[in-house]
Write a protein that holds these residues in place. Structure first.
Motif, PDB file in Angstrom:
ATOM      1  N   GLN A   1       0.888  -1.201   0.031  1.00 62.41           N
ATOM      2  CA  GLN A   1       0.109  -0.085  -0.085  1.00 62.41           C
ATOM      3  C   GLN A   1       0.920   1.137  -0.121  1.00 62.41           C
ATOM      4  O   GLN A   1       1.943   1.223   0.891  1.00 62.41           O
ATOM      5  N   ALA A   2       0.706   2.074  -0.941  1.00 64.64           N
ATOM      6  CA  ALA A   2       1.282   3.300  -0.805  1.00 64.64           C
ATOM      7  C   ALA A   2       0.558   4.475  -1.059  1.00 64.64           C
ATOM      8  O   ALA A   2      -0.781   4.493  -1.730  1.00 64.64           O
ATOM      9  N   VAL A   3       0.666   5.609  -0.541  1.00 67.95           N
ATOM     10  CA  VAL A   3       0.181   6.871  -0.675  1.00 67.95           C
ATOM     11  C   VAL A   3       1.006   8.113  -0.836  1.00 67.95           C
ATOM     12  O   VAL A   3       2.007   8.351  -0.147  1.00 67.95           O
ATOM     13  N   LEU A   4       0.789   8.777  -1.735  1.00 68.41           N
ATOM     14  CA  LEU A   4       1.518  10.081  -2.138  1.00 68.41           C
ATOM     15  C   LEU A   4       0.754  11.167  -2.115  1.00 68.41           C
ATOM     16  O   LEU A   4       0.088  11.323  -2.800  1.00 68.41           O
ATOM     17  N   LYS A   5       0.975  12.286  -1.176  1.00 64.98           N
ATOM     18  CA  LYS A   5       0.291  13.479  -1.202  1.00 64.98           C
ATOM     19  C   LYS A   5       1.258  14.448  -1.758  1.00 64.98           C
ATOM     20  O   LYS A   5       2.261  14.936  -1.156  1.00 64.98           O
ATOM     21  N   LEU A   6       0.834  15.250  -2.665  1.00 65.77           N
ATOM     22  CA  LEU A   6       1.529  16.356  -3.175  1.00 65.77           C
ATOM     23  C   LEU A   6       0.970  17.670  -2.971  1.00 65.77           C
ATOM     24  O   LEU A   6      -0.212  17.958  -3.262  1.00 65.77           O
ATOM     25  N   ALA A   7       1.758  18.359  -2.328  1.00 65.27           N
ATOM     26  CA  ALA A   7       1.230  19.651  -1.814  1.00 65.27           C
ATOM     27  C   ALA A   7       0.604  20.692  -2.945  1.00 65.27           C
ATOM     28  O   ALA A   7       1.199  20.849  -4.005  1.00 65.27           O
ATOM     29  N   GLY A   8      -0.654  20.974  -2.881  1.00 65.21           N
ATOM     30  CA  GLY A   8      -1.219  21.890  -3.854  1.00 65.21           C
ATOM     31  C   GLY A   8      -1.663  21.151  -5.154  1.00 65.21           C
ATOM     32  O   GLY A   8      -2.098  21.875  -5.865  1.00 65.21           O
ATOM     33  N   LEU A   9      -1.611  19.703  -5.228  1.00 61.61           N
ATOM     34  CA  LEU A   9      -1.926  19.014  -6.367  1.00 61.61           C
ATOM     35  C   LEU A   9      -2.933  18.175  -6.085  1.00 61.61           C
ATOM     36  O   LEU A   9      -4.132  18.003  -6.430  1.00 61.61           O
ATOM     37  N   GLY A  10      -2.844  17.044  -5.017  1.00 62.59           N
ATOM     38  CA  GLY A  10      -3.722  16.152  -4.545  1.00 62.59           C
ATOM     39  C   GLY A  10      -2.976  14.954  -4.190  1.00 62.59           C
ATOM     40  O   GLY A  10      -1.744  14.971  -3.497  1.00 62.59           O
ATOM     41  N   THR A  11      -3.739  13.797  -4.213  1.00 59.94           N
ATOM     42  CA  THR A  11      -3.235  12.583  -3.489  1.00 59.94           C
ATOM     43  C   THR A  11      -3.308  11.302  -4.425  1.00 59.94           C
ATOM     44  O   THR A  11      -4.214  11.351  -5.561  1.00 59.94           O
ATOM     45  N   LEU A  12      -2.430  10.437  -4.340  1.00 61.06           N
ATOM     46  CA  LEU A  12      -2.046   9.351  -5.055  1.00 61.06           C
ATOM     47  C   LEU A  12      -2.173   8.061  -4.326  1.00 61.06           C
ATOM     48  O   LEU A  12      -1.468   8.019  -3.139  1.00 61.06           O
ATOM     49  N   ASN A  13      -3.055   7.077  -4.660  1.00 60.20           N
ATOM     50  CA  ASN A  13      -3.216   5.748  -3.770  1.00 60.20           C
ATOM     51  C   ASN A  13      -2.614   4.672  -4.607  1.00 60.20           C
ATOM     52  O   ASN A  13      -3.358   4.605  -5.660  1.00 60.20           O
ATOM     53  N   LEU A  14      -2.080   3.588  -3.967  1.00 64.46           N
ATOM     54  CA  LEU A  14      -1.646   2.551  -4.853  1.00 64.46           C
ATOM     55  C   LEU A  14      -1.512   1.305  -3.899  1.00 64.46           C
ATOM     56  O   LEU A  14      -1.063   1.448  -2.872  1.00 64.46           O
ATOM     57  N   ASP A  15      -2.135   0.204  -4.441  1.00 56.90           N
ATOM     58  CA  ASP A  15      -1.962  -1.122  -3.441  1.00 56.90           C
ATOM     59  C   ASP A  15      -2.176  -2.320  -4.601  1.00 56.90           C
ATOM     60  O   ASP A  15      -2.517  -2.212  -5.634  1.00 56.90           O
ATOM     61  N   GLY A  16      -1.635  -3.201  -4.298  1.00 58.46           N
ATOM     62  CA  GLY A  16      -1.434  -4.639  -4.965  1.00 58.46           C
ATOM     63  C   GLY A  16      -0.546  -5.608  -4.505  1.00 58.46           C
ATOM     64  O   GLY A  16       0.129  -5.487  -3.398  1.00 58.46           O
ATOM     65  N   ASN A  17      -0.208  -6.518  -5.275  1.00 63.18           N
ATOM     66  CA  ASN A  17       0.666  -7.524  -4.955  1.00 63.18           C
ATOM     67  C   ASN A  17       1.981  -7.316  -5.717  1.00 63.18           C
ATOM     68  O   ASN A  17       1.770  -7.701  -6.961  1.00 63.18           O
ATOM     69  N   LEU A  18       2.953  -6.898  -5.376  1.00 68.11           N
ATOM     70  CA  LEU A  18       4.373  -6.650  -5.966  1.00 68.11           C
ATOM     71  C   LEU A  18       5.272  -7.695  -5.858  1.00 68.11           C
ATOM     72  O   LEU A  18       5.488  -8.277  -4.768  1.00 68.11           O
ATOM     73  N   LYS A  19       5.744  -8.181  -7.066  1.00 66.60           N
ATOM     74  CA  LYS A  19       6.710  -9.172  -7.216  1.00 66.60           C
ATOM     75  C   LYS A  19       7.776  -8.701  -8.084  1.00 66.60           C
ATOM     76  O   LYS A  19       7.637  -8.200  -9.054  1.00 66.60           O
ATOM     77  N   ALA A  20       9.142  -8.797  -7.540  1.00 69.20           N
ATOM     78  CA  ALA A  20      10.445  -8.393  -8.383  1.00 69.20           C
ATOM     79  C   ALA A  20      11.416  -9.578  -8.519  1.00 69.20           C
ATOM     80  O   ALA A  20      11.449 -10.476  -7.471  1.00 69.20           O
ATOM     81  N   ASP A  21      11.746 -10.042  -9.695  1.00 67.42           N
ATOM     82  CA  ASP A  21      12.685 -10.943  -9.946  1.00 67.42           C
ATOM     83  C   ASP A  21      13.905 -10.297 -10.576  1.00 67.42           C
ATOM     84  O   ASP A  21      13.920  -9.897 -11.603  1.00 67.42           O
TER      85      ASP A  21
END
Length: 203
Positions: free
Chosen positions: A62-82
């Motif tokens: 789960q990731a949340v990114l709040k950008l001042a004066g712009l808004g919010t981005l939310n991201l979630d899921g199942n991340l796999k890296a090889d």
């Protein structure tokens, strides 16, 4: 001289290394980063790693990114890296952007699907992509735009080539310049679009 970067970073987790010395976990991992008056970001989940096969997984990212004066981005899921194969997989991807900007107005957009990225070939694909976006106000010559897009996109970064198979698009536009004040558009087919040249075809 560039001013010093004032960044705050906090990391909390419980680490455990398996008896085989290859498998490890970072339980309840939480990373928070702040740039005063610019952004506030947080990432959380349970990280599982295998040193011998160079694999990492965060099944509950789960990731949340709040950008001042712009808004919010939310991201979630199942991340796999090889790392050995240079691939990233983001299963069950759910992303949402809620932005409020004088130029673009209020934007509420959501994206879902199963994303795969090959770092070596620089190719991104999203299986079962569903995209919804609503826009209101701003400096654009429209009062509102509501759009839905689905398909199977593939984007080749080096070539700037975007292909979307099984594309389905619906859009409703409200604007004073349109006769009747409203326009409804629908499109379907297979899209091939080169972003560098701006040339594309939908068939």
């Amino acid at each position: 001289n560039q001013p010093a970067l004032d960044m705050h970073l906090d990391i909390a987790t419980t680490a455990q290394l398996a008896d085989n010395k290859d498998d490890f976990t970072l339980t309840a991992l939480k990373v928070q980063a702040q740039l005063p008056d610019q952004l506030d970001a947080s990432v959380s989940g349970n990280l599982q790693g295998k040193l011998d096969s160079q694999q990492l997984a965060v099944p509950d990212l789960q990731a949340v990114l709040k950008l001042a004066g712009l808004g919010t981005l939310n991201l979630d899921g199942n991340l796999k890296a090889d790392l050995s194969k240079q691939t990233l997989d983001f299963g069950g991807l759910q992303a949402r952007a809620q932005l409020d900007n004088a130029g673009a107005g209020k934007v509420d957009a959501g994206l879902s699907g199963d994303a795969h990225y090959n770092l070596d070939k620089q190719v991104l694909s999203i299986g079962g992509m569903q995209l919804q976006a609503n826009l209101q106000g701003g400096e654009l010559p429209v009062q509102s735009v509501s759009a839905k897009l689905s398909g199977q996109p593939t984007f080749k970064v080096k070539d700037q080539q975007l292909d979307i198979d099984e594309l389905q698009l619906t859009a409703d536009v409200e604007a004073d310049q349109i006769p009747g004040g409203q326009l409804q558009q629908q499109a379907s087919g297979n899209l091939k679009l080169n972003l560098a040249s701006g040339k594309g075809v939908l068939d």
